[in-house]
Every structure is written in structure tokens, then in C-alpha cells.
Design a protein around this motif. Structure first.
Motif: not given
Lengths: 297, 328
Positions: A112-114, A116-117, A120, A297, B49, B82, B84-86, B88
Motif C-alpha cells: 500500500w506504500g505505507l 515507504r514513509e 525513507a 519504492t 527515489n 517527501i 509520494f506519488q500515491e 501513503t
């Protein structure tokens, strides 16, 4: 250009503060919020072990208790019913399942992209592992306590003849074993989750793993009747050692069940604990290695 | 205080055999809004990235906020925000918790965290939603919350990857206002976008990126002027001869054939040149049907530098196939 001095104060001197870094508590806090807010997950994870006790426990103990009267009891050794015997196994089994699936949340976070936070951020990656493991361990503790209480309501004879102090120590002992065992499998689960792409794949691996771990153990029946190969497997099986620990604290060091005599010496108990600790350390190593290589990513 | 806050040179990034970023070099000045403009798959996200240390740098060098992404990734992470594109955002957390979590990840002290959360919720106008779960927010609100999150730690550089993708036009304009306001507060902004108007509206400088390479860099008007001072469109009764006539005239830099007419790029004031062009064409007995004069848009700039239209990217293939089929 002095970027250094413009940094917020608490970020400077970070190297010195690394030892005092409780970043994993942030991950823990967030995962517990999710656990509490996600009602279906919360309710099902609390009800499921109780259902195991209620249905499987009562049905199996009814059959076993019909067979065991034919076995001559060993004199001078307390006899325990099957429900008491398997209640310890259900605690172990629930811990296994909860812990093995505990890392799954990382896979969802990743997809779900969670994640990444987090990846990063300056948070060291081992803190992500610790945070997730700690919340999984908490869930296992809650479940273990529920099974103990519910099992005793159904008639499991845990802590028979113990004083209040002995009960307290025994409960702590059980939680110690449950905790270390769950850490091991949570680390393993986290390592698998961070390496995979799809929840379906993870589900498949989990199912494949739970079968041998669960059935090649002493959770539900004695291992004495196993063929030698399976017995050897059960000795190396962390689940067997968890069950040993739980039974030692909940039932005692010398008892008979289903016509089999069980004795656990303090050194045997220590051996079981050592196996669990070694397993947890190895699995942490595995998770750490996978996390260092993980690219999200 | 101005200086280079991002400095990239010779950056190359490969996925297996595929070279997603093919040797780009650029600098971003402190305090500016810098855009990467390019189509999907141009290498924008890969570059971002690498700069945000999510991908390990493979070749070349990059410094962000004074730190090397290869050797001091933790320092870089502390200095940037940051978006992000989607989306989050955790669906089961409230706006306040989202910011609280982020502040904790970056080890902000309790008091500062609390203060900053209140400040930011006010800035992005979400104070009334502080205890609302993010799953109940609209798309624009989610984006605003993410911007607030990106700003939580007072970063030196805020990276925005396609910040207005999927938002309606009104919400996009409001997002631009927020971004401008954030920039005016002194935060350097690095933006990637495939919207021409977005790059044009927001950026101090734009790099056009395509196929993993930077094709042109400059201020919006600078890029447009580099293309032409003005763009003139003409339709005549004899387009072929008209193009020859106009092509030979002084001040005309390029003539391009179009379906019903042709486009003339000129390097001087078009309002003065256009009457002369029309006189020349009429002088040869050709009648002029349509005339249009405009300043070049970012679309024109993009087409000029990349040789294709960003928006027609998808439609290009089928129409080319039809054209080929028809010629048989």
C-alpha cells in the motif's frame, strides 16, 4: 552554508543518542492502534482461541477421556485430564499462528506504500523489526491470557493447588516462554514479508510451515508413539519446547496424561528455554539481513 | 542565503538491463521551486527515489542539503520531506496521529511535535478534521495532509512526486497555492510532474526529462523564448509554396507542416512580423484562410524539445498503425 547548525537541535548528536533510541515504540504504537481499530481482526483474534478450546478441546477430551480409563495409572503421580493437557497446546498453537502471521502487516504496508514513509525516515531498520515483533508479542500475551482464563472456565485444571504467589510466578513463566517463542516466529514472519511481493504467496508459505511445526509437536498428543524420525523433528521443533515450558508452569514437573508419564527437570526446562532463545536470535539475524537488503519504492 | 541545495552529476540508474536514468546532472538552488517535467516512465520517480535515498545510488554522485546520498543517507533523510506519488496514509489513523507518527519517526521532542502539528493543521486547513480517520477524507484533503506531513520536520527540501495527480482542477489550484506558500516560507521544493501547466505555474526552473535524460533546463519563459518569441499558425490556399516563401524570410527560425496549414516559429516580435508575412504570401497570389498568433506554451516547448506531444503519447501508436495500413 551551514546546514549542520540549521538542523533541529534534537537531530544533532544523533550518533551519541542512538543507544537511547526508542523508535521501535513508534512502530509498536502504530501497529497497536491498528489492532484495536480493526474490529474484525481484534474480535476474531480474541474469539478464535476460545473457539478452539470450546469445540476442539471439549470434543477431543471427551474421546480421550473415554479411552484413558483402560490405561492403568502410574501410582503416586497426579493424573490430568485431556482438556488440561491440550489447553497448553492451544496456547502454543495460537501463539504460533498469531506470530507467523504477525509480519504480514509489513507486506500490506509495503504494497500500500505505507512502508515507504518509514523506510525513507532516519529510523534504523532494526527498529521496524523490533516494533512489529513487540506488537505481535503483545497480541500473543493477550491471547494466552484469554485461553488460560477461558480454559479454566471450561474445566482445564491449571495451577492446581498453587498459592497465589505461585500462580503469579507461573503465569509470568508462561508469558516468558510465549514471549520468546513469539519473537522468533515474528522475526521469521517479518523476514518473509519484507522479501515477498504478494500476500497470497506469504499465505502459501505460512500454511506449508504451520503443518509440520504444529503436528510434529507435543501440542495435542504425546510424541512417544511417533516414529523415530518424527520424534527427532519434534525435539528440534520450537513449538515442542514452548509446550514443555507452558506445561511445566501450568501443570507441574511430574504428571501423567493419556497414560504417559511426563517429567520435566529444571535442566530440561532450561534446555527448552535455550532452544527458544537460540531460535529467536537466529530469526532476528535472518530478519536483519533481509531488512538491510530491502528496497521499498 | 542562496547556494546549491541539491547537486547531481552523472547520475545513472539501471533496473537490470534497462537504463531508467541515463546520466543526468543538475543543481537546485536553495529556496527555489525546481521541476522535473516529463512523461510517465521518463525516469523522474527513479531520480527522486535516489535523491531521497529510497534507492541506493548506482553511478554518479548526488548531494542533498549538503550531504552525500551514498555515504550519509541518514543525514539526507533528516533534512528532507517527501510527498509520494500515491497516497501513503494509514486509513485507520486520524490526521493528528499521522503527523504524530511522522514526528516520532524523526525523533521530534514531544513539545515541538505538538506545536508543529497544530501549526501545520492550520496551514493546510485541516484543524477541524484533526480527529477524523484518513479514510473519511477527500482526495484533496489527503494530499494536503501529506504535504503537512512532509513539512512536519521543517525540512530543507520538500520532494513532491506528482503532487496533484488525480485531483480536480479547483483542488489542483488550491494545492498550488499551498505549495507556493510553503516555498515562500523558505523551503526549497523539488517537484516532478507530467502536467505542463503545473510546471509552468509553480516552478522557478524546469528541467525537461525524457527517456532518462535531461533535454533542456531553464526558467519557463526562458525555455519558451529558446523555442521562439512567438508562434504563428497559417492556413492558405497553397500551403507548400507559402512555406517556401515564409521560410526564406528574416526573423523566421522554423516552419513546420501541420494537417491543414503550417506553424512558423519566429525570433522577433510576431505582431510586427505577421503583417509582413501575410503581405509576402498575398503578393504571390495566394489567399490566406486562417491566421493565429500566440506565445509558445509549455506544450509547444515540450513538443519542440522531445519531438512528441506528451498528451498524445498513447494515441500515437494506433494512429501510426492506421496510417501505415492506409498506405498499403
Amino acid at each position: 552554508m551551514s546546514v549542520q547548525s540549521a538542523l533541529p537541535r534534537q537531530l544533532q548528536g544523533q550518533a551519541a543518542g542512538d543507544l537511547m533510541h526508542f523508535g521501535f515504540l513508534t512502530i509498536y504504537w502504530r501497529d497497536m492502534i491498528r489492532f484495536v481499530r480493526f474490529r474484525t481482526l481484534l474480535v476474531s483474534s480474541l474469539v478464535q482461541p476460545a473457539l478452539w478450546m470450546a469445540f476442539f478441546g471439549i470434543a477431543m477430551s471427551a474421546s480421550f477421556n473415554r479411552l484413558t480409563p483402560d490405561v492403568p495409572p502410574i501410582p503416586g503421580v497426579p493424573t490430568i485430564g485431556y482438556l488440561t493437557f491440550m489447553a497448553a497446546g492451544v496456547i502454543a498453537m495460537t501463539t504460533l499462528f498469531t506470530s507467523l502471521f504477525g509480519g504480514m502487516v509489513l507486506l500490506f504496508d509495503k504494497n500500500w506504500g505505507l512502508l515507504r514513509e518509514v523506510m525513507a525516515s532516519p529510523l534504523p531498520r532494526d527498529h521496524v523489526i523490533f516494533g512489529i515483533a513487540l506488537s505481535g508479542m503483545t497480541k500473543s500475551f493477550i491471547q494466552a491470557l484469554i485461553i488460560m482464563v477461558f480454559g479454566m472456565l471450561l474445566g482445564a485444571e491449571f495451577f492446581r493447588g498453587y498459592s497465589a504467589g505461585e500462580v503469579a510466578i507461573s503465569v509470568l513463566g508462561i508469558l516468558l516462554f510465549v514471549g520468546i517463542f513469539s519473537l522468533g516466529f515474528l522475526f521469521l514472519s517479518a523476514a518473509i514479508a519484507i522479501s515477498l511481493e504478494s500476500p497470497e504467496g506469504m499465505q502459501g508459505i505460512m500454511t506449508l510451515m504451520t503443518m509440520p511445526i504444529f503436528f510434529a509437536s507435543n501440542a495435542l498428543y504425546p510424541v512417544n508413539a511417533f516414529p523415530p524420525v518424527l520424534q527427532a523433528v519434534s525435539v528440534g521443533n520450537p513449538l515442542t519446547h514452548l509446550v514443555n515450558g507452558i506445561r511445566y508452569f501450568a501443570i507441574g514437573d511430574r504428571y501423567q496424561a493419556i497414560g504417559v508419564l511426563y517429567t520435566i527437570t529444571p535442566s530440561g526446562l532450561l534446555f527448552s528455554l535455550s532452544v527458544l532463545v537460540l531460535f529467536a536470535l537466529a530469526m532476528f539475524g535472518l530478519a536483519w539481513w533481509r531488512f538491510q537488503r530491502a528496497v521499498v519504492t | 542565503m542562496a547556494g546549491e541545495i541539491i547537486k547531481v552529476s552523472g547520475l545513472v540508474h539501471r533496473y537490470g538491463d534497462f537504463e531508467a536514468v541515463r546520466g543526468i546532472s543538475f543543481t537546485v538552488e536553495e529556496g527555489e521551486v525546481f521541476s522535473f517535467l516529463g512523461p510517465n516512465g521518463a525516469g523522474k520517480s527513479t531520480a527522486i527515489n535516489v535523491l531521497t535515498t529510497l534507492l541506493r545510488i548506482q553511478q554518479g554522485s548526488a548531494r542533498v542539503a549538503g550531504f552525500d546520498v551514498a555515504t550519509e543517507p541518514a543525514r539526507v533523510r533528516e533534512s528532507i520531506g517527501i510527498v509520494f506519488q500515491e497516497v501513503t496514509l494509514d486509513r485507520d489513523m486520524t490526521c493528528r496521529e499521522i503527523l504524530e507518527f511522522h514526528g516520532c519517526l524523526y525523533r521530534m521532542p514531544y513539545g515541538e511535535r505538538r506545536k508543529r502539528i497544530e501549526e501545520l493543521l492550520a496551514v493546510v486547513e485541516l484543524d477541524a478534521k484533526r480527529d477524523t480517520l484518513t479514510k473519511h477524507l477527500s482526495g484533496g484533503m489527503k494530499r494536503r495532509l501529506e504535504i503537512a506531513r512532509g513539512l512536519m520536520t521543517r525540512p530543507k527540501v520538500l520532494f513532491l512526486d506528482e503532487p496533484t495527480i488525480g485531483l480536480d482542477p479547483q483542488t489542483r489550484r488550491r494545492m498550488w497555492d499551498y505549495i507556493k506558500a510553503v516555498n515562500e516560507e523558505g523551503t526549497t521544493i523539488f517537484l516532478t510532474t507530467h502536467y505542463m501547466d503545473e510546471a509552468d505555474q509553480l516552478s522557478d526552473r524546469i528541467s525537461i526529462i525524457d527517456h532518462g535524460q535531461i533535454i533542456a533546463t531553464g526558467r519557463g519563459w526562458d525555455l519558451k523564448n529558446r523555442l521562439a518569441e512567438d508562434v504563428i499558425y497559417l492556413e492558405t490556399t497553397d500551403n507548400g509554396r507559402s512555406q517556401e516563401i515564409v521560410g526564406a524570410m528574416e526573423g523566421v527560425t522554423e516552419v513546420k507542416e501541420k494537417t491543414n496549414g503550417f506553424v512558423v516559429l519566429v525570433n522577433q516580435d510576431g505582431t510586427h512580423l505577421l503583417p509582413r508575412i501575410m503581405d509576402e504570401i498575398r503578393g504571390q497570389g495566394i489567399r490566406i484562410v486562417t491566421v493565429n498568433l500566440k506565445k509558445p506554451s509549455m506544450d509547444d516547448v515540450f513538443v519542440h524539445f522531445t519531438g512528441r506531444n506528451l498528451r498524445d503519447e498513447r494515441a500515437e501508436r494506433p494512429s501510426a498503425a492506421i496510417a501505415r495500413a492506409g498506405s498499403r
